[in-house]
Motif scaffolding. Sequence first.
Motif, short mmCIF file in Angstrom:
data_model
loop_
_atom_site.label_atom_id
_atom_site.label_comp_id
_atom_site.label_asym_id
_atom_site.label_seq_id
_atom_site.Cartn_x
_atom_site.Cartn_y
_atom_site.Cartn_z
N ASN A 1 0.85 -1.19 0.00
CA ASN A 1 0.00 0.00 0.00
C ASN A 1 0.88 1.22 0.00
OD1 ASN A 1 -2.64 -0.55 -0.09
ND2 ASN A 1 -2.91 -0.69 2.13
N SER A 2 0.53 2.18 -0.81
CA SER A 2 1.23 3.44 -0.67
C SER A 2 0.93 3.92 0.73
CB SER A 2 0.70 4.47 -1.64
OG SER A 2 0.34 3.86 -2.84
N VAL A 3 1.91 4.47 1.39
CA VAL A 3 1.66 4.92 2.75
C VAL A 3 0.75 6.14 2.68
CG1 VAL A 3 2.70 5.71 4.87
CG2 VAL A 3 3.92 4.11 3.39
N LEU A 4 -0.29 6.10 3.46
CA LEU A 4 -1.19 7.25 3.47
C LEU A 4 -0.59 8.34 4.35
CD1 LEU A 4 -4.63 5.46 3.90
CD2 LEU A 4 -3.51 6.16 1.78
N ASN A 5 -0.81 9.56 3.95
CA ASN A 5 -0.35 10.68 4.77
C ASN A 5 -1.22 10.76 6.03
OD1 ASN A 5 0.07 13.22 5.89
ND2 ASN A 5 0.57 14.12 3.89
N PRO A 6 -0.60 10.62 7.21
CA PRO A 6 -1.40 10.57 8.44
C PRO A 6 -2.22 11.84 8.67
CG PRO A 6 0.95 10.67 8.94
CD PRO A 6 0.84 10.50 7.46
N LYS A 7 -1.83 12.91 8.01
CA LYS A 7 -2.54 14.19 8.17
C LYS A 7 -3.88 14.21 7.41
CE LYS A 7 -1.80 18.36 6.58
NZ LYS A 7 -1.18 19.28 5.63
N GLY B 1 -9.50 6.21 2.74
CA GLY B 1 -8.58 5.10 2.97
C GLY B 1 -8.33 4.86 4.46
N HIS B 2 -8.00 5.92 5.17
CA HIS B 2 -7.75 5.80 6.61
C HIS B 2 -8.96 5.21 7.33
CE1 HIS B 2 -3.94 7.77 7.06
NE2 HIS B 2 -4.34 8.90 6.53
N TYR B 3 -10.11 5.76 6.97
CA TYR B 3 -11.32 5.34 7.67
C TYR B 3 -11.61 3.86 7.44
CZ TYR B 3 -16.02 5.39 9.53
OH TYR B 3 -17.13 5.13 10.29
N VAL B 4 -11.46 3.44 6.20
CA VAL B 4 -11.78 2.04 5.87
C VAL B 4 -10.75 1.09 6.49
CG1 VAL B 4 -11.97 0.38 3.97
CG2 VAL B 4 -13.08 2.61 3.81
N ILE B 5 -9.49 1.46 6.43
CA ILE B 5 -8.46 0.61 7.04
C ILE B 5 -8.75 0.40 8.52
CG2 ILE B 5 -6.03 0.58 7.76
CD1 ILE B 5 -5.42 1.98 5.05
N LYS B 6 -9.18 1.48 9.15
CA LYS B 6 -9.42 1.42 10.58
C LYS B 6 -10.72 0.65 10.92
CE LYS B 6 -9.36 2.62 14.90
NZ LYS B 6 -8.36 2.17 15.85
N ASN B 7 -11.75 0.94 10.15
CA ASN B 7 -13.06 0.41 10.54
C ASN B 7 -13.47 -0.88 9.85
OD1 ASN B 7 -14.34 2.54 12.45
ND2 ASN B 7 -13.33 3.71 10.83
#
Length: 458
Positions: free
Chosen positions: A113-119, A170-176
């Motif tokens: 996975n391309s690393v998502l920008n945490p911001k 992306g962040h939301y789906v990875i987490k949830n």
Amino acid sequence: MNKKEIFIEELKKIIGSADFDLWFRPSVFDFSQEEENSIITIITPYVYIQDNIKTKFLNKMKDLYDGLFHKKIWFDFKVERKKDNLELELEQPAPTYELTKTNEGDSVDGFKNSVLNPKYTFENFIVGDSNQFARAAAWAVATNPGKQFNPLFIYGGSGLGKTHLMQAIGHYVIKNFPKLKVLYITSEEFTNKFINALTQKKTHIFREKFHQIDLLLIDDIQFLIGKEQTQEVFFHTFNSLHSSGRQLVISSDKPPKDLLSFEDRLKNRMEWGLQADIQPPRFETRLAILKQQNEQLNANINIEVLEFIAEHFTSDVRELEGAFNKVFAFSHTYTEINLSVCRNIFKDIIEDKKIVKNVSIKKIIKTVCKYYNIDYDLIMSNKRDQPITFARQLAMYLCKEISDYPYKFIGKEFNKDHSTVIHSFKKIQEMLNTDTGLLENINLIKKNILNDNDFDFE
Ligand code: ADP
Ligand code: MG
């Protein structure tokens, strides 16, 4: 619960919360005429939300009302961007997790996975009316991936938050939805990977890998213009994912129909789901973004300076943030960043306006009055007759143009708020594009203002 609450609750049940969040949450239900005139007014922030509600939900809403209250009802529609709409929007539960790592490496074999920008999260995304629809659409997709709105197509100019929103999904789906395989990729990377696979004669592996992804976020699809072979592969990837209910989110600098050299069948596919555009943010939103940065970086830049930046960097959030960072960098060398230091920092970038110091706003208004032969009191009144409104707008424009006072300050002098001044400024700017006579008048008025006084030039 009152009737309105009952109605809204039941509506949510019937149409599902994803649709409700997207179409109704940014809207306001006005029940004030419901008893007496059997009318419910729905105020939406955009025409296309209204259109969608009418075509998709109007009959359902009528039937629902009838079923609940045994009475016929009419729905009336209005478009208005109320502050309430936005506030409602902001009430949406924001995801509360802290993202410290992405699921890099553990999703699709061979494709890290391309690393998502945490911001780039939903919490850090400031909502304004220029992006609230895209934000709501992204939220609907993140909370129900693959269920609705597939593909989601986000488009808009550079630096307006497309990548931010995509990665927020992306962040939301990875987490949830930890079981789902998420891939964020730019269309350039997609092309490179495909070319590599091609030269290594491993295109079957390439296909297989991509076809396992549950959420594919593909950024800047306009880079596939002119790359027919990659488009072809993307077309198949799209079909395979879409037909098995996997979610696609695509971004572009323009809507699908304007991706001119794209194959029609691909354009057509991209129009299947939901399209959401992002426009340049308005002053309030720009200021809110700066305030957020100020807080997050503990920068302590004062509000006047933030307003100055928000006023001058108008078209692109990336530039806006860049300007802030520049000021922040200077704040380590200057003890205090005030307006004049700030002006100095940007003096090469911000067009030289020959700013006049000490010219009073009253003076500008009076000169405009004299020029157009209108009473000072009329300009300062709330009268909306065409010539008076025009003179008032022009006076506001000149205050900004000649003296560069902050919008808020000018607004105060006119007993109006800053948004009226911004509106007036834009209005006159627009008129200047078509009306050359106006420019002459403005130049004459400017001359009159300046000749009358010994102003210092900055
Ligand atoms: P695009 O992909 O449209 O070119 P980006 O998503 O890269 O734009 O956004 C550019 C910068 O502006 C990023 O740092 C992003 O976090 C920031 N940004 C854009 N819109 C917003 C917003 N509404 N709230 C907070 N930051 C934003
Ligand atoms: Mg981008």
